[in-house]
Design a protein around this motif. Structure first.
Motif, PDB file in Angstrom:
ATOM      1  N   GLY A 103      39.331  29.551  35.288  1.00  0.00           N
ATOM      2  CA  GLY A 103      40.341  28.650  34.742  1.00  0.00           C
ATOM      3  C   GLY A 103      41.305  29.410  33.865  1.00  0.00           C
ATOM      4  O   GLY A 103      41.441  30.627  33.987  1.00  0.00           O
ATOM      5  N   ARG A 104      41.999  28.674  33.002  1.00  0.00           N
ATOM      6  CA  ARG A 104      42.954  29.319  32.098  1.00  0.00           C
ATOM      7  C   ARG A 104      42.217  30.221  31.125  1.00  0.00           C
ATOM      8  O   ARG A 104      41.038  30.024  30.862  1.00  0.00           O
ATOM      9  CB  ARG A 104      43.737  28.260  31.328  1.00  0.00           C
ATOM     10  N   HIS A 105      42.933  31.182  30.597  1.00  0.00           N
ATOM     11  CA  HIS A 105      42.401  32.138  29.616  1.00  0.00           C
ATOM     12  C   HIS A 105      41.184  32.880  30.171  1.00  0.00           C
ATOM     13  O   HIS A 105      40.285  33.256  29.417  1.00  0.00           O
ATOM     14  CB  HIS A 105      42.033  31.428  28.309  1.00  0.00           C
ATOM     15  N   TYR A 161      37.871  22.113  45.141  1.00  0.00           N
ATOM     16  CA  TYR A 161      38.490  23.378  44.712  1.00  0.00           C
ATOM     17  C   TYR A 161      39.622  23.697  45.687  1.00  0.00           C
ATOM     18  O   TYR A 161      39.368  23.946  46.873  1.00  0.00           O
ATOM     19  CB  TYR A 161      37.471  24.523  44.729  1.00  0.00           C
ATOM     20  N   LEU A 162      40.828  23.669  45.186  1.00  0.00           N
ATOM     21  CA  LEU A 162      42.012  23.882  46.030  1.00  0.00           C
ATOM     22  C   LEU A 162      42.969  24.837  45.347  1.00  0.00           C
ATOM     23  O   LEU A 162      43.118  24.783  44.122  1.00  0.00           O
ATOM     24  CB  LEU A 162      42.823  22.589  46.156  1.00  0.00           C
ATOM     25  N   SER A 163      43.639  25.662  46.142  1.00  0.00           N
ATOM     26  CA  SER A 163      44.792  26.421  45.619  1.00  0.00           C
ATOM     27  C   SER A 163      45.863  26.373  46.686  1.00  0.00           C
ATOM     28  O   SER A 163      45.581  26.588  47.869  1.00  0.00           O
ATOM     29  CB  SER A 163      44.432  27.888  45.358  1.00  0.00           C
ATOM     30  N   PHE A 164      47.092  26.074  46.265  1.00  0.00           N
ATOM     31  CA  PHE A 164      48.163  26.027  47.262  1.00  0.00           C
ATOM     32  C   PHE A 164      49.410  26.773  46.775  1.00  0.00           C
ATOM     33  O   PHE A 164      49.605  26.983  45.580  1.00  0.00           O
ATOM     34  CB  PHE A 164      48.488  24.592  47.695  1.00  0.00           C
ATOM     35  N   ASN A 181      47.425  21.089  30.978  1.00  0.00           N
ATOM     36  CA  ASN A 181      46.874  21.120  32.343  1.00  0.00           C
ATOM     37  C   ASN A 181      45.561  20.391  32.542  1.00  0.00           C
ATOM     38  O   ASN A 181      44.884  20.651  33.536  1.00  0.00           O
ATOM     39  CB  ASN A 181      46.662  22.589  32.761  1.00  0.00           C
ATOM     40  N   ASP A 182      45.177  19.523  31.624  1.00  0.00           N
ATOM     41  CA  ASP A 182      43.865  18.879  31.764  1.00  0.00           C
ATOM     42  C   ASP A 182      43.997  17.391  32.032  1.00  0.00           C
ATOM     43  O   ASP A 182      44.926  16.744  31.548  1.00  0.00           O
ATOM     44  CB  ASP A 182      43.049  19.029  30.474  1.00  0.00           C
ATOM     45  N   ILE A 183      43.003  16.870  32.741  1.00  0.00           N
ATOM     46  CA  ILE A 183      42.908  15.423  32.949  1.00  0.00           C
ATOM     47  C   ILE A 183      41.574  14.987  32.345  1.00  0.00           C
ATOM     48  O   ILE A 183      40.523  15.566  32.668  1.00  0.00           O
ATOM     49  CB  ILE A 183      42.983  15.040  34.446  1.00  0.00           C
TER      50      ILE A 183
HETATM   51  C1  BTN Z   1      41.457  25.092  33.731  1.00  0.00           C
HETATM   52  O1  BTN Z   1      41.178  23.952  33.357  1.00  0.00           O
HETATM   53  O2  BTN Z   1      41.351  26.074  32.969  1.00  0.00           O
HETATM   54  C2  BTN Z   1      41.934  25.289  35.132  1.00  0.00           C
HETATM   55  C3  BTN Z   1      40.808  25.271  36.135  1.00  0.00           C
HETATM   56  C4  BTN Z   1      41.268  25.572  37.543  1.00  0.00           C
HETATM   57  C5  BTN Z   1      40.106  25.727  38.492  1.00  0.00           C
HETATM   58  C6  BTN Z   1      40.571  25.819  39.915  1.00  0.00           C
HETATM   59  S1  BTN Z   1      39.271  25.542  41.075  1.00  0.00           S
HETATM   60  C7  BTN Z   1      40.332  26.032  42.367  1.00  0.00           C
HETATM   61  C8  BTN Z   1      41.089  27.233  41.873  1.00  0.00           C
HETATM   62  N1  BTN Z   1      40.287  28.438  42.049  1.00  0.00           N
HETATM   63  C9  BTN Z   1      39.966  28.997  40.887  1.00  0.00           C
HETATM   64  O3  BTN Z   1      39.301  30.040  40.750  1.00  0.00           O
HETATM   65  N2  BTN Z   1      40.471  28.286  39.879  1.00  0.00           N
HETATM   66  C10 BTN Z   1      41.203  27.135  40.340  1.00  0.00           C
END
Ligand code: BTN
Length: 219
Positions: A44-46, A58-61, A98-100
């Protein structure tokens, strides 16, 4: 024009974020989306670990918006609005940037990273299990991508003003006391809102603080 999603699904990856970056570096198009059913090194962040057992989302686009680099962080708020629309819960709060949260507990996080001129949007949602102190929600991938596209098109066509207003409706009440930590620097104040570019605004002793990065804790 609507995003044309092209999906790549894996049983397990180290991180969907790393895979999407690799694809972006190979000139993959906007809309390329990587999903893993589990991640070995989700982050995640940091640089924090994002615990990624099987069953959660788990998604990345990849996005390639034609915008100033300084406006790209606004896409974290666009993404948060799309998640909020799918989750559709009375007790949902959007926490900058960035949080929900559901009932004050984090259920989803968003990670934005650049790869060349592409932006990689990483989304992790606790749909089946959550770490202690976090919450679970029901989010389906395709519903989320549909909603993302609606808010993204709104942002591309109309800019940040409407997104900002919609985001503020789902965030903390003005006046909420909070502290923001950025490295070793901590600022305390009362939440006022966001400026016209997406920076957080806090009021402290009559002075307005403009905050571009950091982590919020509500007091
Ligand atoms: C956060 O809250 O710090 C952000 C979390 C982001 C997690 C997602 S899971 C899909 C994608 N792959 C990762 O390794 N991280 C993001």
């Amino acid at each position: 024009m609507a995003v044309s999603w092209s999906l790549e699904t894996h049983e397990t990856l180290d991180s969907t974020q790393a895979r999407a970056k690799e694809l972006a570096a190979q000139s993959a198009q906007e809309g390329t989306c990587v999903q893993a059913l589990a991640q070995n090194s989700g982050h995640g962040r940091h640089g924090r670990e994002w615990v990624s057992p099987r069953g959660n989302l788990y998604l990345s686009f990849i996005l390639r918006p034609k915008c100033e680099i300084r406006d790209m962080p606004q896409l974290s708020l666009v993404t948060a609005l799309a998640l909020a629309a799918v989750i559709n819960h009375d007790d949902l709060t959007l926490k900058w940037p960035n949080d929900i949260l559901i009932g004050g507990k984090k259920c989803a996080g968003i990670l934005l990273e650049r790869e060349g001129d592409a932006l990689i949007v990483g989304v992790g949602v606790n749909t089946k299990s959550a770490p202690e102190g976090a919450a679970c929600v029901d989010v389906k991938r395709d519903q989320f991508l549909d909603q993302f596209d609606i808010f993204y098109q709104s942002w591309l066509a109309g800019g940040f003003a409407k997104i900002r207003a919609q985001w503020l409706e789902k965030s903390y009440a003005p006046g909420t006391k909070m502290s923001v930590k950025n490295g070793s620097h901590i600022i305390q104040g009362a939440f006022i809102g966001l400026d016209s570019t997406g920076n957080l605004l806090l009021e402290r002793e009559g002075e307005i603080k403009i905050i571009s990065a950091g982590e919020i804790h509500c007091c």
